[in-house]
Design a protein around this motif. Structure first.
Motif, mmCIF file in Angstrom:
data_model
loop_
_atom_site.group_PDB
_atom_site.id
_atom_site.type_symbol
_atom_site.label_atom_id
_atom_site.label_comp_id
_atom_site.label_asym_id
_atom_site.label_seq_id
_atom_site.Cartn_x
_atom_site.Cartn_y
_atom_site.Cartn_z
ATOM 1 N N LEU A 140 77.956 54.689 23.202
ATOM 2 C CA LEU A 140 78.564 56.014 23.201
ATOM 3 C C LEU A 140 78.769 56.534 21.777
ATOM 4 O O LEU A 140 78.418 57.672 21.465
ATOM 5 N N VAL A 141 79.341 55.698 20.909
ATOM 6 C CA VAL A 141 79.584 56.105 19.524
ATOM 7 C C VAL A 141 78.262 56.436 18.829
ATOM 8 O O VAL A 141 78.158 57.428 18.108
ATOM 9 N N HIS A 142 77.266 55.620 19.061
ATOM 10 C CA HIS A 142 75.965 55.873 18.438
ATOM 11 C C HIS A 142 75.403 57.227 18.886
ATOM 12 O O HIS A 142 74.943 58.023 18.059
ATOM 13 N N GLU A 143 75.461 57.500 20.177
ATOM 14 C CA GLU A 143 74.898 58.763 20.687
ATOM 15 C C GLU A 143 75.729 59.968 20.261
ATOM 16 O O GLU A 143 75.177 61.010 19.916
ATOM 17 N N ILE A 144 77.044 59.855 20.261
ATOM 18 C CA ILE A 144 77.878 60.958 19.787
ATOM 19 C C ILE A 144 77.643 61.177 18.294
ATOM 20 O O ILE A 144 77.704 62.305 17.805
ATOM 21 N N GLY A 145 77.352 60.113 17.587
ATOM 22 C CA GLY A 145 77.033 60.236 16.163
ATOM 23 C C GLY A 145 75.878 61.192 15.924
ATOM 24 O O GLY A 145 75.854 61.921 14.930
ATOM 25 N N HIS A 146 74.924 61.224 16.829
ATOM 26 C CA HIS A 146 73.804 62.174 16.699
ATOM 27 C C HIS A 146 74.315 63.614 16.814
ATOM 28 O O HIS A 146 73.787 64.515 16.163
ATOM 29 N N HIS A 147 75.329 63.816 17.639
ATOM 30 C CA HIS A 147 75.945 65.148 17.769
ATOM 31 C C HIS A 147 76.529 65.607 16.432
ATOM 32 O O HIS A 147 76.436 66.772 16.072
ATOM 33 N N PHE A 148 77.125 64.659 15.696
ATOM 34 C CA PHE A 148 77.748 64.986 14.415
ATOM 35 C C PHE A 148 76.780 64.951 13.245
ATOM 36 O O PHE A 148 77.145 65.315 12.132
ATOM 37 N N GLY A 149 75.568 64.466 13.471
ATOM 38 C CA GLY A 149 74.619 64.338 12.380
ATOM 39 C C GLY A 149 74.929 63.149 11.484
ATOM 40 O O GLY A 149 74.573 63.143 10.305
ATOM 41 N N LEU A 150 75.600 62.123 12.026
ATOM 42 C CA LEU A 150 75.976 60.946 11.246
ATOM 43 C C LEU A 150 74.804 59.987 11.081
ATOM 44 O O LEU A 150 73.928 59.912 11.938
ATOM 45 N N SER A 151 74.855 59.241 9.999
ATOM 46 C CA SER A 151 73.858 58.198 9.766
ATOM 47 C C SER A 151 74.203 56.986 10.620
ATOM 48 O O SER A 151 75.322 56.863 11.136
ATOM 49 N N ASP A 152 73.263 56.059 10.734
ATOM 50 C CA ASP A 152 73.531 54.825 11.474
ATOM 51 C C ASP A 152 74.694 54.060 10.833
ATOM 52 O O ASP A 152 75.534 53.512 11.542
ATOM 53 N N ASP A 153 74.768 54.022 9.488
ATOM 54 C CA ASP A 153 75.865 53.324 8.807
ATOM 55 C C ASP A 153 77.218 53.932 9.178
ATOM 56 O O ASP A 153 78.187 53.214 9.407
ATOM 57 N N ASP A 154 77.289 55.271 9.226
ATOM 58 C CA ASP A 154 78.527 55.939 9.622
ATOM 59 C C ASP A 154 78.928 55.536 11.046
ATOM 60 O O ASP A 154 80.093 55.250 11.325
ATOM 61 N N MET A 155 77.937 55.506 11.935
ATOM 62 C CA MET A 155 78.224 55.176 13.335
ATOM 63 C C MET A 155 78.702 53.737 13.475
ATOM 64 O O MET A 155 79.629 53.456 14.238
ATOM 65 N N TYR A 156 78.094 52.812 12.726
ATOM 66 C CA TYR A 156 78.528 51.410 12.806
ATOM 67 C C TYR A 156 79.948 51.257 12.262
ATOM 68 O O TYR A 156 80.735 50.475 12.791
ATOM 69 N N ALA A 157 80.318 52.017 11.233
ATOM 70 C CA ALA A 157 81.674 51.945 10.672
ATOM 71 C C ALA A 157 82.702 52.413 11.710
ATOM 72 O O ALA A 157 83.764 51.798 11.872
ATOM 73 N N ILE A 158 82.407 53.489 12.434
ATOM 74 C CA ILE A 158 83.306 53.980 13.475
ATOM 75 C C ILE A 158 83.410 52.952 14.591
ATOM 76 O O ILE A 158 84.497 52.606 15.046
ATOM 77 N N ASP A 159 82.272 52.436 15.011
ATOM 78 C CA ASP A 159 82.231 51.434 16.080
ATOM 79 C C ASP A 159 83.059 50.201 15.684
ATOM 80 O O ASP A 159 83.854 49.704 16.472
ATOM 81 N N ASP A 160 82.900 49.723 14.453
ATOM 82 C CA ASP A 160 83.652 48.556 14.001
ATOM 83 C C ASP A 160 85.154 48.836 13.976
ATOM 84 O O ASP A 160 85.958 47.950 14.254
ATOM 85 N N GLY A 161 85.540 50.077 13.677
ATOM 86 C CA GLY A 161 86.945 50.444 13.661
ATOM 87 C C GLY A 161 87.584 50.468 15.033
ATOM 88 O O GLY A 161 88.794 50.373 15.179
ATOM 89 N N LEU A 162 86.771 50.571 16.091
ATOM 90 C CA LEU A 162 87.294 50.623 17.454
ATOM 91 C C LEU A 162 87.466 49.227 18.053
ATOM 92 O O LEU A 162 88.106 49.069 19.081
#
Length: 143
Positions: free
Chosen positions: A120-142
């Motif tokens: 979910l975080v990875h796919e929503i990251g595409h909505h925000f235009g985030l990089s894979d690194d940004d998405m992994y940082a959010i995922d790790d924080g959860l």
């Protein structure tokens, strides 16, 4: 490998694979756990759960198998003028694919909730235009 004990059979016998609704409930939990401002900015993104991606998606993405895709962002991301919907534009949507998610879960040590959250975080990251690194940082924080 040892045979399961009588207690094991009683434990696993009545259980069924998580349903589409079960996966959706995990996705809703993950959405509610997103840190701000991502949670607020994700409110307009629909989350849907299906067994598999459609044949058309598999063909368009040149997938060898429908098990190769656990999730998909569909829509126009915020970095692509997706902030203000255009007339006739379908809502931004994240698809989670139950069978590929369950297949991955069966082969790894992550919990089902962790896998659903990650996809979910990875796919929503595409909505925000985030990089894979940004998405992994959010995922790790959860976690």
């Amino acid at each position: 490998m040892a045979e399961p004990s009588q207690g094991d059979a009683k434990l696993w016998g009545p259980l069924a694979a998580p349903s589409l609704d079960d996966i959706e409930a995990l996705a809703i939990e993950a959405l509610e756990a997103l840190p701000e401002p991502f949670r607020s900015m994700s409110r307009g993104v629909e989350c849907r759960v299906a067994e598999f991606p459609t044949e058309e998606i598999c063909k368009d993405m040149d997938l060898e198998s429908p098990f190769d895709l656990m999730g998909l962002f569909e829509g126009i991301g915020m970095t692509d003028d997706g902030i203000i919907p255009q007339t006739g534009q379908m809502p931004n949507r994240v698809w989670l694919y139950r069978r590929p998610i369950l297949d991955y879960w069966a082969e790894h040590t992550d919990t089902l909730g962790e896998i659903v959250t990650h996809v979910l975080v990875h796919e929503i990251g595409h909505h925000f235009g985030l990089s894979d690194d940004d998405m992994y940082a959010i995922d790790d924080g959860l976690r």
